[in-house]
Design a protein around this motif. Structure first.
Motif, PDB file in Angstrom:
ATOM      1  N   ASP A  12       0.823  -1.224   0.000  1.00  0.00           N
ATOM      2  CA  ASP A  12       0.000   0.000   0.000  1.00  0.00           C
ATOM      3  C   ASP A  12       0.854   1.271   0.000  1.00  0.00           C
ATOM      4  OD1 ASP A  12      -2.689  -0.809  -0.250  1.00  0.00           O
ATOM      5  OD2 ASP A  12      -2.798  -1.372   1.857  1.00  0.00           O
ATOM      6  N   PRO A  13       1.743   1.481   0.975  1.00  0.00           N
ATOM      7  CA  PRO A  13       2.546   2.718   0.957  1.00  0.00           C
ATOM      8  C   PRO A  13       3.605   2.722  -0.139  1.00  0.00           C
ATOM      9  CG  PRO A  13       3.222   1.311   2.786  1.00  0.00           C
ATOM     10  CD  PRO A  13       1.974   0.697   2.210  1.00  0.00           C
ATOM     11  N   LEU A  14       4.074   1.550  -0.545  1.00  0.00           N
ATOM     12  CA  LEU A  14       5.080   1.497  -1.613  1.00  0.00           C
ATOM     13  C   LEU A  14       4.489   1.938  -2.944  1.00  0.00           C
ATOM     14  CD1 LEU A  14       6.747  -1.885  -0.622  1.00  0.00           C
ATOM     15  CD2 LEU A  14       7.854   0.354  -0.556  1.00  0.00           C
ATOM     16  N   VAL A  15       3.301   1.447  -3.249  1.00  0.00           N
ATOM     17  CA  VAL A  15       2.641   1.848  -4.495  1.00  0.00           C
ATOM     18  C   VAL A  15       2.232   3.314  -4.421  1.00  0.00           C
ATOM     19  CG1 VAL A  15       0.646   1.426  -5.992  1.00  0.00           C
ATOM     20  CG2 VAL A  15       1.911  -0.510  -5.024  1.00  0.00           C
ATOM     21  N   ALA A  16       1.884   3.784  -3.222  1.00  0.00           N
ATOM     22  CA  ALA A  16       1.547   5.197  -3.067  1.00  0.00           C
ATOM     23  C   ALA A  16       2.738   6.094  -3.409  1.00  0.00           C
ATOM     24  CB  ALA A  16       1.067   5.476  -1.648  1.00  0.00           C
ATOM     25  N   ALA A  17       3.963   5.596  -3.157  1.00  0.00           N
ATOM     26  CA  ALA A  17       5.166   6.373  -3.482  1.00  0.00           C
ATOM     27  C   ALA A  17       5.325   6.514  -4.983  1.00  0.00           C
ATOM     28  CB  ALA A  17       6.404   5.716  -2.876  1.00  0.00           C
ATOM     29  N   THR A  18       5.043   5.474  -5.723  1.00  0.00           N
ATOM     30  CA  THR A  18       5.013   5.514  -7.183  1.00  0.00           C
ATOM     31  C   THR A  18       4.423   4.215  -7.717  1.00  0.00           C
ATOM     32  OG1 THR A  18       6.289   5.730  -9.229  1.00  0.00           O
ATOM     33  CG2 THR A  18       7.389   4.642  -7.395  1.00  0.00           C
ATOM     34  N   ALA A  19       3.531   4.357  -8.704  1.00  0.00           N
ATOM     35  CA  ALA A  19       2.995   3.187  -9.397  1.00  0.00           C
ATOM     36  C   ALA A  19       3.753   2.944 -10.694  1.00  0.00           C
ATOM     37  CB  ALA A  19       1.506   3.383  -9.699  1.00  0.00           C
ATOM     38  N   ASP A  20       4.623   3.910 -11.051  1.00  0.00           N
ATOM     39  CA  ASP A  20       5.415   3.785 -12.274  1.00  0.00           C
ATOM     40  C   ASP A  20       6.663   2.965 -11.964  1.00  0.00           C
ATOM     41  OD1 ASP A  20       6.377   4.026 -14.832  1.00  0.00           O
ATOM     42  OD2 ASP A  20       7.229   6.027 -14.514  1.00  0.00           O
ATOM     43  N   VAL A  21       6.454   1.701 -11.681  1.00  0.00           N
ATOM     44  CA  VAL A  21       7.520   0.845 -11.190  1.00  0.00           C
ATOM     45  C   VAL A  21       7.195  -0.601 -11.546  1.00  0.00           C
ATOM     46  CG1 VAL A  21       6.383   0.542  -8.941  1.00  0.00           C
ATOM     47  CG2 VAL A  21       8.860   0.267  -9.105  1.00  0.00           C
ATOM     48  N   GLU A  22       8.236  -1.393 -11.716  1.00  0.00           N
ATOM     49  CA  GLU A  22       8.069  -2.840 -11.828  1.00  0.00           C
ATOM     50  C   GLU A  22       8.328  -3.429 -10.446  1.00  0.00           C
ATOM     51  OE1 GLU A  22       9.726  -5.640 -15.117  1.00  0.00           O
ATOM     52  OE2 GLU A  22      11.219  -5.632 -13.514  1.00  0.00           O
ATOM     53  N   ILE A  23       7.393  -4.218  -9.955  1.00  0.00           N
ATOM     54  CA  ILE A  23       7.526  -4.811  -8.624  1.00  0.00           C
ATOM     55  C   ILE A  23       7.760  -6.311  -8.759  1.00  0.00           C
ATOM     56  CG2 ILE A  23       6.416  -5.237  -6.404  1.00  0.00           C
ATOM     57  CD1 ILE A  23       4.818  -2.679  -6.796  1.00  0.00           C
ATOM     58  N   ALA A  24       8.861  -6.761  -8.183  1.00  0.00           N
ATOM     59  CA  ALA A  24       9.173  -8.191  -8.172  1.00  0.00           C
ATOM     60  C   ALA A  24       8.849  -8.762  -6.800  1.00  0.00           C
ATOM     61  CB  ALA A  24      10.643  -8.428  -8.503  1.00  0.00           C
ATOM     62  N   LEU A  25       7.997  -9.767  -6.777  1.00  0.00           N
ATOM     63  CA  LEU A  25       7.734 -10.508  -5.544  1.00  0.00           C
ATOM     64  C   LEU A  25       8.754 -11.636  -5.481  1.00  0.00           C
ATOM     65  CD1 LEU A  25       3.818 -10.620  -5.606  1.00  0.00           C
ATOM     66  CD2 LEU A  25       5.345  -8.892  -4.608  1.00  0.00           C
ATOM     67  N   CYS A  26       9.503 -11.693  -4.379  1.00  0.00           N
ATOM     68  CA  CYS A  26      10.680 -12.560  -4.315  1.00  0.00           C
ATOM     69  C   CYS A  26      10.494 -13.721  -3.346  1.00  0.00           C
ATOM     70  CB  CYS A  26      11.895 -11.751  -3.889  1.00  0.00           C
ATOM     71  SG  CYS A  26      12.214 -10.298  -4.918  1.00  0.00           S
ATOM     72  N   ASP A  27      10.755 -14.916  -3.857  1.00  0.00           N
ATOM     73  CA  ASP A  27      10.778 -16.117  -3.028  1.00  0.00           C
ATOM     74  C   ASP A  27      12.206 -16.284  -2.521  1.00  0.00           C
ATOM     75  OD1 ASP A  27      10.398 -18.553  -1.794  1.00  0.00           O
ATOM     76  OD2 ASP A  27      10.449 -19.707  -3.667  1.00  0.00           O
ATOM     77  N   THR A  28      12.537 -15.567  -1.481  1.00  0.00           N
ATOM     78  CA  THR A  28      13.907 -15.453  -0.995  1.00  0.00           C
ATOM     79  C   THR A  28      14.499 -16.794  -0.571  1.00  0.00           C
ATOM     80  OG1 THR A  28      13.381 -13.225  -0.252  1.00  0.00           O
ATOM     81  CG2 THR A  28      15.356 -14.244   0.679  1.00  0.00           C
ATOM     82  N   THR A  29      13.707 -17.655   0.014  1.00  0.00           N
ATOM     83  CA  THR A  29      14.232 -18.921   0.537  1.00  0.00           C
ATOM     84  C   THR A  29      14.028 -20.105  -0.402  1.00  0.00           C
ATOM     85  OG1 THR A  29      12.146 -19.461   1.643  1.00  0.00           O
ATOM     86  CG2 THR A  29      13.762 -18.169   2.904  1.00  0.00           C
ATOM     87  N   GLY A  30      13.196 -19.934  -1.423  1.00  0.00           N
ATOM     88  CA  GLY A  30      12.888 -21.069  -2.295  1.00  0.00           C
ATOM     89  C   GLY A  30      11.870 -22.019  -1.697  1.00  0.00           C
ATOM     90  N   ARG A  31      11.150 -21.569  -0.665  1.00  0.00           N
ATOM     91  CA  ARG A  31      10.174 -22.449  -0.016  1.00  0.00           C
ATOM     92  C   ARG A  31       8.738 -22.186  -0.463  1.00  0.00           C
ATOM     93  NH1 ARG A  31      13.353 -22.526   5.540  1.00  0.00           N
ATOM     94  NH2 ARG A  31      12.142 -20.688   6.114  1.00  0.00           N
TER      95      ARG A  31
END
Length: 307
Positions: free
Chosen positions: A164-183
């Motif tokens: 919510d606050p991240l998109v409020a900062a800018t929607a002109d962005v590519e957002i990667a959702l990261c599976d940091t652990t591979g689980r």
């Protein structure tokens, strides 16, 4: 649109996520040569380095030199990882034009990485957005979006609330959702991307950063593909490793994804033979922890054919 004319964008993260896991310092000219081989194989998006504390991560101490060298590769969109606004300033000063900011959903993980709470990192991210010069691009990596090595599985509600606050900062962005652990698992990947895209339709683009620690890297990529994601991070030769599962492989291998998408009739623009040659060179790096299956399968087939 039929599958035969669909395309996928693969972002090569080996020169950053992969190289940073290698203990012995890789000589800068060797890094540049390997990046050049990946570019020659057709890769046009790469995360080439990161601007972090050289004392904390000596492998990335030559970030400015890497930026200067990769700027000469025709058609390459080179993104650089920056964990804080201070390091973003260093990246811009070195001539970087595509930042890849990172923060974690998990408070414990974020505190361990940058000694900030996630909301403090949100404020820092807003500073990065504000300082971006004209023509620069932003990529946001949301780490531990599926699982945290400290607290386990991360709920979708926590991810959406932080977005919510991240998109409020800018929607002109590519957002990667990261599976940091591979689980992560395919059902979780599919559900989170569907929820995020529904809630934030204004976001310019979405991407998936997966690891192959438990052998589900390609399966999770396919799950994200099924709900409309078309940008995927991968590391040549599966270079990366996972510090939370000693002996396990890390990033999903670029050549595995290229092979999969090629056989699905999805265009990647990447020459698999040239990529595999580059992967074999990467696999020879001292201290490299590698993964992937396609490279070995193709080598075995070649040996059989020669016999």
């Amino acid at each position: 649109m039929s599958d035969a004319v669909q395309s996928v964008t693969i972002v090569e993260v080996g020169p950053r996520d992969g190289f940073q896991s290698v203990g012995p310092f890789i000589p800068t000219p060797h890094k540049i040569a390997l990046i050049g081989r990946l570019h020659a194989a057709g890769l046009r998006r790469m995360e080439t380095t990161s601007f972090v504390s050289p004392s904390a991560l000596p492998q990335m101490a030559d970030a400015a030199e890497i930026v200067a060298a990769t700027d000469r590769l025709a058609g390459l969109d080179a993104q650089v990882l920056v964990p804080t606004a201070r390091h973003a300033e260093r990246a811009f000063a070195a001539g970087a034009t595509h930042l890849s900011a990172v923060l974690s959903v998990s408070e414990r993980h974020n505190m361990g990485n940058v000694r900030r709470t996630p909301m403090e990192s949100v404020a820092d991210y807003a500073q990065m957005v504000a300082m971006m010069p004209a023509g620069a691009a932003m990529r946001l990596n949301l780490a531990t979006a599926f699982d945290c090595p400290h607290v386990g599985r991360i709920g979708a509600d926590a991810v959406l609330a932080l977005l919510d606050p991240l998109v409020a900062a800018t929607a002109d962005v590519e957002i990667a959702l990261c599976d940091t652990t591979g689980r992560a698992d395919p059902a979780q990947v599919r559900a989170l991307f569907a929820a995020a895209r529904d809630r934030f339709p204004e976001v310019r683009g979405w991407a998936f950063h997966g690891h192959d620690t438990y052998g589900l890297g390609a399966a999770n990529v396919l799950a994200a593909w099924d709900v409309g994601i078309r940008v995927f991070d991968a590391s040549v030769a599966g270079l990366g490793g996972c510090p939370f599962a000693p002996g396990a492989t890390g990033n999903v291998a670029t050549e595995d994804l290229v092979w999969m998408f090629d056989h699905m009739g999805v265009a990647s623009g990447i020459d698999l033979d040239r990529l595999v040659d580059a992967a074999r060179a990467v696999a020879e790096l001292p201290g490299a922890q590698i993964g992937g299956r396609v490279r070995d399968a193709l080598a075995a087939r070649a040996r059989k054919a020669a016999a």
